[in-house]
Design an enzyme around this catalytic site. Structure first.
Site, PDB file in Angstrom:
ATOM      1  N   SER A   8      -8.838  68.357  81.734  1.00  0.00           N
ATOM      2  CA  SER A   8      -8.435  67.757  80.386  1.00  0.00           C
ATOM      3  C   SER A   8      -7.478  68.692  79.763  1.00  0.00           C
ATOM      4  O   SER A   8      -7.802  69.834  79.791  1.00  0.00           O
ATOM      5  CB  SER A   8      -9.545  67.608  79.724  1.00  0.00           C
ATOM      6  OG  SER A   8     -10.261  66.139  79.936  1.00  0.00           O
ATOM      7  N   HIS A  16     -10.314  65.636  72.603  1.00  0.00           N
ATOM      8  CA  HIS A  16     -11.601  65.539  72.819  1.00  0.00           C
ATOM      9  C   HIS A  16     -11.791  67.150  73.366  1.00  0.00           C
ATOM     10  O   HIS A  16     -13.274  67.572  73.322  1.00  0.00           O
ATOM     11  CB  HIS A  16     -11.821  64.786  74.138  1.00  0.00           C
ATOM     12  CG  HIS A  16     -11.451  65.061  75.311  1.00  0.00           C
ATOM     13  ND1 HIS A  16     -10.573  64.151  75.954  1.00  0.00           N
ATOM     14  CD2 HIS A  16     -12.381  65.644  76.448  1.00  0.00           C
ATOM     15  CE1 HIS A  16     -10.393  64.759  77.159  1.00  0.00           C
ATOM     16  NE2 HIS A  16     -11.468  65.675  77.623  1.00  0.00           N
ATOM     17  N   ASP A  27      -4.719  61.435  72.839  1.00  0.00           N
ATOM     18  CA  ASP A  27      -5.733  62.118  73.151  1.00  0.00           C
ATOM     19  C   ASP A  27      -5.211  63.570  73.008  1.00  0.00           C
ATOM     20  O   ASP A  27      -5.034  64.413  74.173  1.00  0.00           O
ATOM     21  CB  ASP A  27      -6.553  62.152  74.498  1.00  0.00           C
ATOM     22  CG  ASP A  27      -7.892  62.941  74.329  1.00  0.00           C
ATOM     23  OD1 ASP A  27      -8.015  63.921  73.546  1.00  0.00           O
ATOM     24  OD2 ASP A  27      -8.638  62.615  75.281  1.00  0.00           O
TER      25      ASP A  27
HETATM   26  N1  ARG Z   1     -13.254  60.597  80.109  1.00  0.00           N
HETATM   27  C1  ARG Z   1     -12.776  61.942  79.629  1.00  0.00           C
HETATM   28  C2  ARG Z   1     -13.265  63.088  80.405  1.00  0.00           C
HETATM   29  O1  ARG Z   1     -13.932  63.007  81.116  1.00  0.00           O
HETATM   30  C3  ARG Z   1     -12.752  62.007  78.266  1.00  0.00           C
HETATM   31  C4  ARG Z   1     -14.058  61.914  77.513  1.00  0.00           C
HETATM   32  C5  ARG Z   1     -14.183  62.087  76.085  1.00  0.00           C
HETATM   33  N2  ARG Z   1     -13.751  60.791  75.291  1.00  0.00           N
HETATM   34  C6  ARG Z   1     -14.576  59.792  75.238  1.00  0.00           C
HETATM   35  N3  ARG Z   1     -14.391  58.724  74.689  1.00  0.00           N
HETATM   36  N4  ARG Z   1     -16.237  60.146  75.381  1.00  0.00           N
HETATM   37  O2  ARG Z   1     -13.957  63.923  80.031  1.00  0.00           O
HETATM   38  N1  GLU Z   2     -11.590  64.035  80.827  1.00  0.00           N
HETATM   39  C1  GLU Z   2     -11.707  64.796  81.780  1.00  0.00           C
HETATM   40  C2  GLU Z   2     -11.955  66.397  81.234  1.00  0.00           C
HETATM   41  O1  GLU Z   2     -12.645  66.312  79.898  1.00  0.00           O
HETATM   42  C3  GLU Z   2     -10.751  64.983  82.521  1.00  0.00           C
HETATM   43  C4  GLU Z   2     -10.773  63.506  83.324  1.00  0.00           C
HETATM   44  C5  GLU Z   2     -11.508  63.732  84.882  1.00  0.00           C
HETATM   45  O2  GLU Z   2     -12.544  64.094  84.987  1.00  0.00           O
HETATM   46  O3  GLU Z   2     -10.674  63.657  85.663  1.00  0.00           O
HETATM   47  O4  GLU Z   2     -11.946  67.151  81.775  1.00  0.00           O
END
Ligand code: ARG
Ligand code: GLU
Length: 703
Positions: A638, A83, A220
């Site tokens: 991330s 991502h 990921d």
């Molecule tokens: N939750 C993760 C972060 O905060 C991954 C986000 C990307 N993935 C998604 N399915 N939207 O950013």
């Molecule tokens: N997916 C998150 C990012 O893009 C990390 C997850 C979080 O917020 O801890 O940085």
């Protein structure tokens, strides 16, 4: 005063905090190293951060301006999340080569794909520059004057730090609400090429359904390579560039992970607010988050409905949907977590005791001052939140305004407009935008107090009679709903464009926000900053004199931090316990060709059927996929390396469990977990799915 401050900060960071909470400054890690070692770490502070020798920090990068990445070979090979590389993977994708869908693997160096605009930054060093930044400061200065002074002194330090050139970039960042300032010196590389990515059905497996959730099975990750000039210095993209030779790269441990193992995350967390006043938390819990969640639920329902009806719309809105849904889901976990932790109540009790203690001291009155600023700020904050989650989300209005801005002194920038229009129409579906307009603007009408609505809005609504009629006008009569009309725009059309209902809608709200709301929020936030500076220092002094065992780490601000903890399952609800790791078996359990998010590549099914795992199976005979641990992380982490007790790479951070997302405000060691990808699944995917096992030859494995 400076002396006491340094004393307080040093002392407080040295004291133990609740298990595993904290995002520590690498340059001060010697204050935590004993605790880390007690918890299992086998290296020294100098191995983590050193300006005299290569250390782990030299293998960690800020990837773009919002993710982390790490070096895993002596030839500049870099690992980050899928991502995080999503934009680049998408950029290289077309109908003929859909790398998002099918994945991509360079089979040799010449096939690696350059990326315009992508940079990675290595931290060269970080220094406490508080004295230099505050040089010339006198207590009789206003906050505005102080802001000016800090800006001027910081700029001088930055200019000095980067004068050698060679990709150097510096920032001065405030820590502890401006009680301390650090200079961060980075070396930024701009030739970063895409090496590989798994298909989205692996890299985004589970999609938004599984996002923020455990158990998780998302692969990921994506891979890049940094290129440099012949002297290993940063250089813009060139065929003559060669793979960057890092001072340090991670060795990879394939031994596997066990519950209880020490873990350490090294990365760039973006933003936390661990020391805010109860009123700040109450606003988030009771007002800000719930309203924002509700507005996004309306939009997501509309998007989901249309996406389910059409394959084309599903693709057009996949990235938009993911962005809207990511924070939407996080906020829900956050509210639940704050409630469960009774954070407002706990903070109120602390504030009461603090205020009493502060009587007659330097910090007298700071609590009530913060309270009164918050009271004044609240309606403005509310109006701002509504503005950004309603007006600013109308796609055609944003596009209309961006195009209107292309009418410059010397005429209309036709080329730019054509480019904008192409990008916009490719992924725009009128019914979604129109239905969203009706949904969110009706909420706006219902929930925002009249005093905080622009006069323009009230008059317009009165003349239209309803939001629906207003929508009808914009989505039928605006020239911006018609690509042909937009492409026909010319120099003379400025007046017509400015009177267009979509432009007018956006522009009038923008003016109202800029002149009526923003000046007040800016002033109040400055007052708040100032009060928080005292309150922050006050909390440190209070805890020290009252012998409250609390360690203070600076809130995250996208600077390099160390978070350590251990691998551990958790109990999300009564009667339930989650194990700390997942395997390929879980992927097969979720596999469903009829559900987009769970439709895996046939190749993976075949491998599973024959158990052709090569060397990547664990003791149970399955390929490990993800694990969770107690490290304190947030957005920006991330792609961060997950490191074991010996400093070797065991995984890649990519998420948190949603029951623990309140950790941006309050950390609960019982329930806050970061989610990581097991490095063995990364290697398995490269070799078995991508057929790019040759890349493993340049990596170093510890066993
Ligand atoms: N939750 C993760 C972060 O905060 C991954 C986000 C990307 N993935 C998604 N399915 N939207 O950013
Ligand atoms: N997916 C998150 C990012 O893009 C990390 C997850 C979080 O917020 O801890 O940085």
């Amino acid at each position: 005063m400076r002396k006491t401050l340094i004393f307080v900060i040093t002392l407080m960071t040295a004291m133990t905090t609740r298990a595993d909470e904290g995002m520590w400054l690498p340059s001060l890690i010697s204050q935590r190293i004993a605790d880390m070692q007690e918890k299992g770490f086998r290296l020294e502070a100098e191995d983590i951060y050193s300006i005299n020798q290569a250390s782990l920090k030299d293998a960690v990068v800020l990837f773009g301006r919002g993710c982390t990445g790490e070096l895993i070979s002596p030839e500049g090979l870099l690992l980050t999340n899928h991502h995080c590389g999503y934009g680049q993977i998408q950029q290289h994708s077309s109908v003929e080569h859909d790398y998002l869908k099918d994945g991509f693997w360079a089979m040799n160096r010449s096939e690696e794909l350059p990326n315009k605009g992508l940079t990675v930054s290595f931290l060269e060093r970080m220094d406490d520059v508080t004295a230099q930044v505050l040089k010339g400061y006198t207590p009789d200065m206003t906050e505005e004057q102080r802001v000016e002074l800090v800006k001027k002194n910081s700029q001088a330090l930055i200019d000095e730090a980067v004068k050698e050139g060679k990709g150097l970039r510096a920032t001065v960042e405030a820590l502890y609400y401006g009680n301390q300032y650090f200079l961060f010196l980075y070396r930024e590389y701009a030739d970063v090429r895409l090496v590989g990515a798994p298909p989205s059905s692996i890299g985004k497996f589970g999609g938004d359904t599984d996002n923020w959730m455990w158990p998780r099975h998302t692969g990921d990750f994506s891979m890049f390579r940094i290129y440099a000039d012949k002297d290993n210095n940063p250089a813009p993209y060139s065929m003559d560039n060669v793979p960057y030779r890092p001072k340090k790269y991670f060795h990879i441990s394939t031994k596997g992970v066990q519950e209880g193992d020490f873990t350490f995350i090294y990365g760039f967390p973006g933003r936390t607010q661990e020391y805010i006043h109860s009123e700040g938390v109450r606003y988030i819990e009771e007002i800000g988050d719930p309203h924002k969640i509700h507005l996004r639920t309306l939009r997501l329902d509309i998007m989901n409905k249309h996406q389910a009806e059409s394959q084309k719309v599903r693709i057009q809105y996949s990235s938009k949907n993911a962005n809207v849904s990511n924070a939407w889901k996080k906020w829900q976990g956050e509210v639940k977590g704050i409630k469960k932790m009774k954070t407002v109540q706990t903070k109120k009790e602390f504030e009461k005791a603090f205020a009493k203690w502060a009587e007659g001291r330097e910090f007298d009155g700071v609590i009530s001052k913060i309270e009164s600023i918050y009271a004044e700020l609240e309606p403005y904050q509310f109006a701002t939140d509504y503005y950004s989650e309603t007006v600013r989300t109308i796609e055609v209005a944003n596009f209309a305004m961006s195009t209107a801005r292309l009418f410059r002194e010397d005429g209309f920038d036709k080329a730019k407009a054509t480019e904008l229009a192409e990008t916009f129409y490719k992924d725009w579906y009128l019914p979604i935008d129109k239905e969203s307009f009706i949904a969110v603007m009706n909420e706006y009408e219902k929930n925002v107090p009249a005093d905080f609505k622009p006069i323009y809005y009230k008059e317009k609504l009165a003349s239209y009679g309803s939001i629906e009629t207003w929508a009808e006008d914009i989505f039928t009569n605006s020239i911006f709903v018609d690509p042909a009309k937009v492409n026909a725009l010319k120099d003379e059309d400025k007046a017509m464009v400015m009177a267009d209902p979509a432009v007018e809608f956006f522009n009038e709200f923008l003016k109202w926000y800029t002149y009526e709301i923003q000046p007040v929020t800016t002033r109040l936030n400055q007052d708040l900053q100032l009060a928080y500076r005292d309150y922050m220092r006050g909390q440190m002094v209070y805890c020290r004199t009252r012998r409250v065992p609390k360690a203070f780490y600076p809130d995250a601000n996208l600077t390099l931090r160390v978070a350590y903890g251990h691998i551990k399952g958790y109990t999300p609800a009564d009667g339930t316990y989650y194990l700390p790791s997942s395997t390929i078996k879980g992927i097969m359990e979720k596999d469903n060709p009829d559900i987009f998010d769970y439709n895996i590549p046939q190749r993976l099914r075949d491998i599973y059927a024959t158990k052709d795992y090569g060397r990547w199976a664990d003791a149970s005979g399955e390929v490990p996929v993800c694990f969770i641990a107690t490290n304190h992380t947030t957005g920006g982490n991330s792609g961060s390396p997950v490191i074991n007790a010996d400093g070797d790479l065991i995984g890649l951070n990519f998420d948190r469990v949603w029951e623990g997302t309140m950790s941006d405000i309050v950390f609960d060691p019982e329930i806050c977990r970061n989610i990581a990808l097991d490095v063995r699944y990364v290697l398995f995917t490269i070799e078995k799915i991508g057929g790019a096992g040759y890349l493993l030859n340049e990596m170093t494995f510890t066993e």
